[in-house]
Design an enzyme around this catalytic site. Structure first.
Site, PDB file in Angstrom:
ATOM      1  N   ASP A 138      20.808  15.218  28.829  1.00  0.00           N
ATOM      2  CA  ASP A 138      20.807  15.462  27.391  1.00  0.00           C
ATOM      3  C   ASP A 138      20.234  14.263  26.640  1.00  0.00           C
ATOM      4  O   ASP A 138      20.570  13.116  26.948  1.00  0.00           O
ATOM      5  CB  ASP A 138      22.267  15.699  26.969  1.00  0.00           C
ATOM      6  N   GLU A 175      15.824  16.194  28.947  1.00  0.00           N
ATOM      7  CA  GLU A 175      15.608  16.775  27.621  1.00  0.00           C
ATOM      8  C   GLU A 175      15.078  15.639  26.754  1.00  0.00           C
ATOM      9  O   GLU A 175      15.834  14.793  26.305  1.00  0.00           O
ATOM     10  CB  GLU A 175      16.910  17.316  27.024  1.00  0.00           C
TER      11      GLU A 175
HETATM   12  C1  NOJ Z   1      20.833  18.469  22.876  1.00  0.00           C
HETATM   13  C2  NOJ Z   1      21.659  19.646  23.259  1.00  0.00           C
HETATM   14  O1  NOJ Z   1      20.840  20.615  23.841  1.00  0.00           O
HETATM   15  C3  NOJ Z   1      22.322  20.129  21.992  1.00  0.00           C
HETATM   16  O2  NOJ Z   1      22.955  21.369  22.147  1.00  0.00           O
HETATM   17  C4  NOJ Z   1      23.296  19.070  21.546  1.00  0.00           C
HETATM   18  O3  NOJ Z   1      23.857  19.464  20.312  1.00  0.00           O
HETATM   19  C5  NOJ Z   1      22.589  17.723  21.369  1.00  0.00           C
HETATM   20  N1  NOJ Z   1      21.696  17.418  22.446  1.00  0.00           N
HETATM   21  C6  NOJ Z   1      23.601  16.612  21.262  1.00  0.00           C
HETATM   22  O4  NOJ Z   1      24.204  16.394  22.502  1.00  0.00           O
END
Ligand code: NOJ
Length: 543
Positions: free
Chosen positions: A217, A291
């Protein structure tokens, strides 16, 4: 064929390189215990459905102990399962069942921030300014008279300032802490070695339990520019940490770069080099997928250099407008960027953070036709493809009523937020909860009244259904595309995207009128062809 019995993956390792990964959002996939919220037992029971769908791996959004302010992306204990979802034994059973079925299992790792209920943050609050406990996070004095102003001008991705002021033990207003997301998600200080060590422990904990990989993440956000200086804003630009998310890729190359001292700092790559070593200690070719909402394809590619991560999400396809030239540019640009570092791209059209692609493409019958067409084009491309639960049913974004909305960004900004793509999956029956769980009535986010025709039960075996189309498309990928050479040629011929990969020609008609089908044997299509390529339709041809 699963990767475990796939001879190519077995000989080369790197099972993930061409894998189709299905994203499960645990709250909304299947409810085993009838409390209206999905859980690990529910997921385990439904794994055969995913095997039959034809995916290779499952990525699970977080299920760790969490107060659920951001539905699990606010982790209070990285070594435990939240009681809402079950317990550690359920995670073990889920993993074992997945492996038995030949499915790989990727779990989510949230290293940029913890929950404010994590014991580290609670200790930091108690210990006070200047303490080693506070040094695990980004606490700073405020600016202006009395320190009343936040330490810099950064904005939270979820709206408002990225800083919250704490009250010190003596009741006086005290330091501020950084949170690039919700105030319940304090950012860790990755320049503090304790933080890196803690996450190596977390990696090992889950690797030892047998997970096959991690989706990381906010992978581009861990390290901030050390000075925590103000973000320099262009004339008229408002502070907005989410610039990259909302910047449509009209052109992948001509975008003006923003000053982003909170994202994509060079030191972040040291973290992934260390993790690479950790994963290399394990058998089975464990993987990582970043991500990383970086500003350019090249900076995305940096995350997948040979000694860093295995994959990075490539959001360019998802952000591209419905336009053949734009799609062609995305395909070529993405391939070129990761090719520079010897990696393959990933492709994705929907996830739990974005409006579902049927709706993005206009909704209704046209949106669905376009979504199926874009999906089929995506599945022909080299690299790995990610699909999000419910897209195989053709689900649309739901207009969740304000009183039911739960996304933290809704509470911070009053804007609709992401709940509409997180409504629980309809499995069977004619009324909510459509077999989502054993309880009567609506689950945690209400399902629409008109979903009876969209359930798995309603679509299975129906030759015209979106579910049948996904099964066919995934089978076609295994049979005709996955093992082709990785080189592609992509271009636009008027409104038609043409992608050539080996002897496979993919044509996607983005225009409003039917065009001639190229010569060749039609292998699969996203809708009826009747001898032509209708609008909003993709066909694969062997040429
Ligand atoms: C990206 C995640 O996909 C999302 O759902 C989340 O709110 C944020 N990062 C914060 O962790």
């Amino acid at each position: 064929m699963s990767p475990l019995n796939d001879p190519i993956a077995a000989t080369t390792g790197r099972w993930w390189e061409h894998a189709v990964v299905y994203q499960v959002y645990p709250r909304s996939f299947a409810d085993g215990d009838g409390d209206g919220v999905g859980d690990l037992v529910g997921i385990t029971d439904r794994l055969p459905y995913l095997r039959d769908l034809g995916v290779d791996a499952v990525w699970l959004s977080p299920f760790y102990r969490s107060p659920q302010h951001d539905h699990g992306y606010d982790v209070a204990d990285y070594h435990d399962v939240d009681p809402l979802f079950g317990e550690l034994a359920d995670a073990d059973a889920m993993l074992a069942r997945a492996h038995e079925l030949g499915l790989k299992m990727i779990v989510d790792l949230v290293p940029n921030h913890t929950s404010d209920e994590h014991r580290w943050f609670q200790a930091a609050l108690a210990a006070g300014p200047g303490s080693p406990e506070r040094a695990r996070y980004l606490f700073r004095e405020g600016r202006g008279p009395g320190g009343d102003e936040p330490p810099n001008n950064w904005a939270s991705v979820f709206g408002g300032a990225a800083w919250t002021r704490v009250e010190e033990a003596d009741g006086t207003p005290g330091q501020w802490y950084l949170h690039l997301f919700d105030s319940t998600q304090p950012d860790l200080d990755w320049r503090n070695p304790e933080v890196g060590d803690m996450f190596v422990e977390v990696l090992r904990f889950w690797l030892d339990r047998g997970v096959d990989g991690f989706r990381v993440d906010v992978a581009h956000g861990l390290v901030k520019e050390e000075s925590l200086r103000d973000q320099v804003l262009a004339e008229g630009e408002v502070p907005d940490s989410e610039s990259v998310n909302s910047a449509a890729t009209a052109s992948m190359v001509e975008r003006t770069l923003r000053d982003e001292p909170m994202w994509d700092q060079p030191e972040v790559h040291d973290v992934y080099r260390r993790w690479h070593e950790v994963l290399a200690d394990y058998d089975g070719d464990r993987m990582t997928v970043a991500e990383a909402w970086t500003q350019t394809p090249d900076s995305m590619a940096d995350f997948v250099r040979p000694d860093e991560m295995s994959q990075a999400f490539n959001f360019a396809f998802l952000l591209a407008p419905w336009d053949a030239s734009a799609f062609a540019e995305v395909v070529t640009g993405s391939m070129d960027a990761v090719g520079r570092v010897g990696a393959l791209p990933t492709w994705v059209l929907s996830n739990h953070d974005v409006v579902r692609h049927v709706t993005r493409y206009g909704g209704g019958a046209l949106g669905l036709d376009r979504a199926r067409a874009a999906t089929l084009a995506m599945l022909a491309l080299p690299g790995s493809a990610y699909v999000y639960q419910g897209e195989e049913l053709g689900l649309e974004q739901v207009d969740v009523a304000p009183e039911h909305r739960q996304d933290p960004s809704w509470f911070r900004t009053g804007e609709v937020g992401r709940d509409g793509c997180r409504v629980p999956v309809p499995w069977s029956g004619a009324a909510p909860p459509y077999g989502f769980g054993p309880a009567d009535g609506q689950p945690w986010l209400p399902q629409p009244d008109d979903w009876a025709g969209l359930t798995v039960e309603a679509q299975l075996g129906d030759p015209g259904s979106t579910l049948t189309f996904y099964q066919a498309a995934l089978a076609a990928r295994r049979e005709h595309a996955r093992d082709l050479p990785d080189a592609v040629e992509a271009g636009a011929d008027g409104d038609v995207l043409r992608v050539r990969r080996g002897d496979l020609l993919v044509v996607l008609n983005c225009g409003d009128t039917a065009v001639d089908l190229p010569a060749g044997e039609v292998l699969v299509s996203s809708g009826p062809l009747d001898g032509v390529l209708p609008p909003a339709t993709t066909a694969w041809l062997r040429v």
